[in-house]
Structures are given as structure tokens and as C-alpha cells.
Design an enzyme around this catalytic site. Structure first.
Site, mmCIF file in Angstrom:
data_model
loop_
_atom_site.group_PDB
_atom_site.id
_atom_site.type_symbol
_atom_site.label_atom_id
_atom_site.label_comp_id
_atom_site.label_asym_id
_atom_site.label_seq_id
_atom_site.Cartn_x
_atom_site.Cartn_y
_atom_site.Cartn_z
ATOM 1 C CE LYS A 183 -2.001 3.172 2.451
ATOM 2 N NZ LYS A 183 -1.861 4.415 2.072
ATOM 3 C CB CYS A 217 12.386 9.574 9.259
ATOM 4 S SG CYS A 217 12.897 7.811 8.792
ATOM 5 C CD GLU A 256 12.235 4.239 9.535
ATOM 6 O OE1 GLU A 256 12.015 5.320 10.098
ATOM 7 O OE2 GLU A 256 11.964 4.171 7.985
ATOM 8 C CD GLU A 302 8.662 12.686 12.243
ATOM 9 O OE1 GLU A 302 10.469 12.167 11.530
ATOM 10 O OE2 GLU A 302 8.292 12.576 12.516
#
Length: 501
Positions: free
Chosen positions: A192, A302, A268, A399
Site C-alpha cells: 500500500k 525521518c 520504522e 518531528e
């Protein structure tokens, strides 16, 4: 920084015609069961590129059935490893033959730099497939010396049907990072891709078909995370889920997997990585590295080293160099080879980043550069640097996933270790020093999955990659990634005249 005009979107390269917009199930491109579609948008122009089939639970069911049949009855898991290797190498060759088109798709769909796509992202994607192709015929168990009168050995077998849910910031590399080791292990799968960047995933499905990978082994369902992604996470016939994305969504994936068939999950997730600069370094060189560490891929990475800790002896000098160097940073059309930074992936991410910049301004940080949108059209944001940042500010804790750097001063090794670890994340860290003792001490003390010393973004397919704490668990890359798609089966047999008979 320089912001280039966007008036002619196709001035640098002709955008390829979009060939694949449907779901890929059991070797065929098909409409969604509902017939619904969604728009994928060019972040350079804010214009619709194409309408893509919107997969939902019913489509996931069909894709999983195809993958289940291919695993339970098809040739792929039973194929000699050398034959899987041959087909995967052909897949890699086809990726190389279509480098320019794949790079253009990731640029027009996700705002990524076309020049880097051609020389780095797509060629490295082919190499990742080759790396795991080379492992496909080297999957071995072990012969065990038992403490009793038994002969025993282990078998490493494919885990089964895998659901891969991948993010939008590196569409090609994330696709092959997941698909490569799972294919080598003998798994079948449903992928996906992110709804923001579906185009290259569908193209890779087409290439896999051309390479001869059997029908049902690789299925691609485009759609939204809240529907198609959720259906993968909770599906009773999926044996494992591999997810890369935000910590918040990762938690939902894990909850859904546990509530269904207790399938294992590899995650992750997010990061807020420290980039630590000691006062014995070349300030000019490390300023360049710090810019790349925060602004590479427009900050949509990230492991971005967005918390920059600078030792007090060079803090002022470092800020002067940083201010000089950011002036030459070029924001503009990612097809232009002179550009360093393209647009953010979509309007939602663009607005989120700008809101964080406002938090920084109102929270007491000093704006050294940037802080504004980078043009009237497209999702461009100027590279933004804040100084006088404290650890409790929102821009230092959360973040941002955009081109925003926070610079902070420190005095001692002990202090910076404590401050670097004062985060819920633990994905990566950079350590800039010429002192071996300092490098060793800090690298062993930082709680993160990847430590880079005097470099940053030093990725390699041999180097395991993943996080500590709320940055997730298990690893991509290296043979550790292959192992997460394998089950270990132990087989024991009594030796003749053993009391076990």
C-alpha cells in the site's frame, strides 16, 4: 537562499505520460471494486496529475486472496532460491532501463529532485533488489549439537503473506526496501503506497510482471491509510506487516495487528535526531553537512539532523558560516538541476510545517533565515534556521518533517549526551569531532539505531537501519531485513536406541 520561478513547469524535462492508475492484483491492473478514484497532485503546481483507483477493504481482500493463493499453492515459495534470484535480477535490470521515467514520476508526484532521482534514488533501488537477489539462494538453517540423544536442525522458511505500508518521502527506495527482502525470502505481498505518491509503485508492479515474477506474488493497492492501510493491518490472512511512517500511525498499525491474528509487525517510525558538533572540527565543512542534514529532501526525512547542538567555543562562528551558506541554497522546480530543494509533498504537510515555524517565532527562538513560503504557487518553503532554541520548545521536541533547523549551544560531553537523549525518539544521530575518545564515548551513549561519525545520511544496503524507543523496532537493510521475513522452524529426530524412541 534563492527562490527560482515556477512559471514553466516543463522547462527542464518533459513530464512522462501517466501509464498506470489502476490497482495491481494477481498480475493485472484493475479498477477498484467501488469504482472510486482519488486525485494525485503535483506539488510544484498544485494541479492534478491523474486520478488513481481508490482501493478499500474489498480490494485488500482480493489482493490478499491472490497473495494467499500464490503463497499456499504457487511456485514462488517453492522455487529454488537461484530461480528467485534470476527473476529479481531481471526486475533490477528493468528498473535501470526505466530510470528517467521512474525519477520523473517521483519528482512530479512527490517534489523530489529529478537529478538525484536519476543518479541516486532509482539506481540505488535497482541495487537494493540485486542485493537481496544475491541472498535468495543463501538462506540456510543450522545443524544443532544437542545435549540429549537427538539429531536436530533448523529451517528458515518464508513468513507468508506480508503487508507493506510505505510512506511518501522516498517512494522508490521505500518500495524496494520492503519488497526486496520479502521477495528473496519467498514471501508474497500486498503493498500500500502512500496516497500522495502512488505513481512509481504502480510502475514497479508493471516491471515486476515484465520480469516474470508470478501473478499474485506482488500486489499493489493504492488508497488511503485509514481504509486500505487499516484493512492490511487488521487482515486475518496477512501473516506480517511492515510499516514505515509516523509514530502515531505506527501505534494504530500495531494495535490492529494485535487485535486481529496477532501478526508480527516491524515499524520504522519518526525521529528527532541530534546533530552534535564539537569545537575541534572544521566549521566550514561541518556547516555544509549541517545544512544537508536538515534540508536534504526538503527536510522530509525521518533521520533529519534537525536538532543541531554546537559546542560553545565555535557556536558564534558556526552561525556566521551557516548564515553565509544558506544564502546559496536554491529553492525551486525540482526538475531544474540548479535547485537544492523542491516543494513539500502536499498542502497538508506544507501547512503543518508553516505552523511549526510560527510556533518557533512565538516561542522565543531567533529566526536566522527563512521562515516563509517560497513562492506564490506550489508548496515551497524557505529553508528555516532558528537559533537560541531551548530543549522545551515545540520545534526542538516534535518531528516537523520539513526544512526547519534548531540550533542549540552546549558546554560539555556529559551535557550534550543527556540533552540528545532527552527525546521520545531514537532513530539516528550525527557526531562531528576529531577526537576518537569523544566519538566513541558519545556513539556508545546515544540511544539511537544509527550513529554517523563525521558524516550524515551514510546509508548503505549493507547497513541495518532502524530505531530505538518510539522510533520503532526491527531493521531495514542488511541481512537483518531478510531475517524479519523468515520463520525459524526446529526439527528434531531421536538417534537410534535413544530413550526418546
Amino acid at each position: 537562499m534563492t527562490v527560482l520561478s515556477n512559471d514553466n513547469p516543463e522547462a527542464y524535462v518533459k513530464i512522462p505520460k501517466i501509464k498506470f492508475t489502476k490497482l495491481f492484483i494477481n498480475g493485472e491492473f484493475v479498477d477498484s471494486v467501488s469504482g472510486k478514484t482519488f486525485e494525485t497532485v503535483d506539488p510544484r503546481t498544485e494541479e492534478v496529475i491523474a486520478r488513481i483507483a481508490e482501493g478499500d477493504k474489498e480490494d485488500i481482500d482480493l489482493a490478499v486472496k491472490a497473495a494467499r493463493d500464490a503463497f499456499d499453492h504457487g511456485p514462488w515459495p517453492r522455487m529454488p532460491g537461484c530461480e528467485r534470484r534470476r527473476l529479481m535480477l531481471k526486475f533490477a535490470d528493468l528498473i535501470n532501463e526505466n530510470v528517467e521515467e521512474l525519477a520523473a514520476l517521483d519528482t512530479v508526484d512527490g517534489g523530489k529532485l529529478y537529478s538525484l532521482g536519476k543518479i541516486r534514488d532509482i539506481p540505488s533501488s535497482a541495487e537494493i533488489i540485486r542485493y537481496y537477489a544475491g541472498a535468495a539462494d543463501k538462506i540456510h538453517g543450522a545443524t544443532l549439537k544437542m545435549s540429549r540423544d537427538l539429531q536436530a536442525y533448523t529451517l528458515h522458511e518464508p513468513v507468508g503473506v506480508v503487508g507493506h505500508i510505505i510512506p511518501w518521502n522516498f517512494p522508490s527506495q521505500m518500495f524496494v526496501m520492503k519488497v526486496g527482502p520479502a521477495l528473496a525470502a519467498g514471501c508474497t505481498m500486498v503493498v500500500k503506497p502512500a496516497e500522495q505518491t502512488p505513481l512509481s509503485a504502480l510502475y514497479y508492479a508493471h516491471l515486476a510482471k515484465l520480469a516474470g515474477i508470478p501473478d499474485g506474488v506482488l500486489n499493489v493497492i493504492t488508497g488511503y491509510g485509514s481504509t486500505a492501510g487499516a484493512a492490511i493491518s487488521s487482515h486475518m490472512d496477512i501473516d506480517k506487516v511492515s510499516f514505515t511512517g509516523s509514530t502515531e500511525v505506527g501505534r494504530l498499525v500495531m494495535q490492529a495487528a494485535a487485535a486481529s491474528n496477532l501478526k508480527p509487525v516491524s515499524l520504522e517510525l519518526g525521529g528527532k535526531s541530534p546533530f552534535i558538533i564539537f569545537d575541534d572540527v572544521d566549521v566550514d565543512k561541518v556547516a555544509d553537512l549541517a545544512l544537508q542534514g536538515s534540508f536534504y529532501n526538503k527536510g522530509e526525512i525521518c533521520v533529519a539532523g534537525s536538532r543541531v547542538f554546537v559546542q560553545e567555543g565555535i557556536y558564534d562562528k558556526f552561525l556566521i558560516k551557516l548564515a553565509e551558506k544558506v544564502k546559496s541554497w536554491v529553492v525551486g522546480d525540482p526538475f531544474n538541476p540548479e535547485v537544492h530543494q523542491g516543494p513539500q509533498v502536499d498542502k497538508q504537510q506544507y501547512d503543518k510545517i508553516l505552523s511549526y515555524i510560527e510556533h518557533g517565532k512565538k516561542g522565543g527562538a531567533t529566526l536566522l533565515s527563512g521562515g516563509k513560503p517560497g513562492g506564490e504557487k506550489g508548496y515551497y518553503i524557505e529553508p528555516t534556521i532558528f537559533t537560541d532554541v531551548t530543549d522545551d520548545m515545540i520545534i526542538a521536541k516534535e518531528e516537523i518533517f520539513g526544512p526547519v533547523m534548531s540550533v542549540m549551544k552546549f558546554k560539555t560531553v556529559e551535557e550534550v549526551i543527556k540533552r540528545a537523549n532527552a527525546t521520545k525518539y531514537g532513530l539516528a544521530a550525527g557526531i562531528m569531532t576529531n577526537d576518537l575518545n569523544t566519538a566513541n564515548t558519545v556513539s556508545r551513549s546515544i540511544r539511537a539505531g544509527v550513529i554517523w561519525i563525521n558524516c550524515y545520511f551514510a546509508f548503505d544496503r549493507d547497513l541495518p537501519y532502524g530505531g530505538y524507543k518510539m522510533s520503532g523496532f526491527e531493521r531495514d537493510f542488511g541481512l537483518e531485513a531478510l531475517n524479519k521475513y523468515l520463520q525459524v522452524k526446529s526439527v528434531a529426530t531421536p538417534i537410534h536406541n535413544s530413550p526418546w524412541l
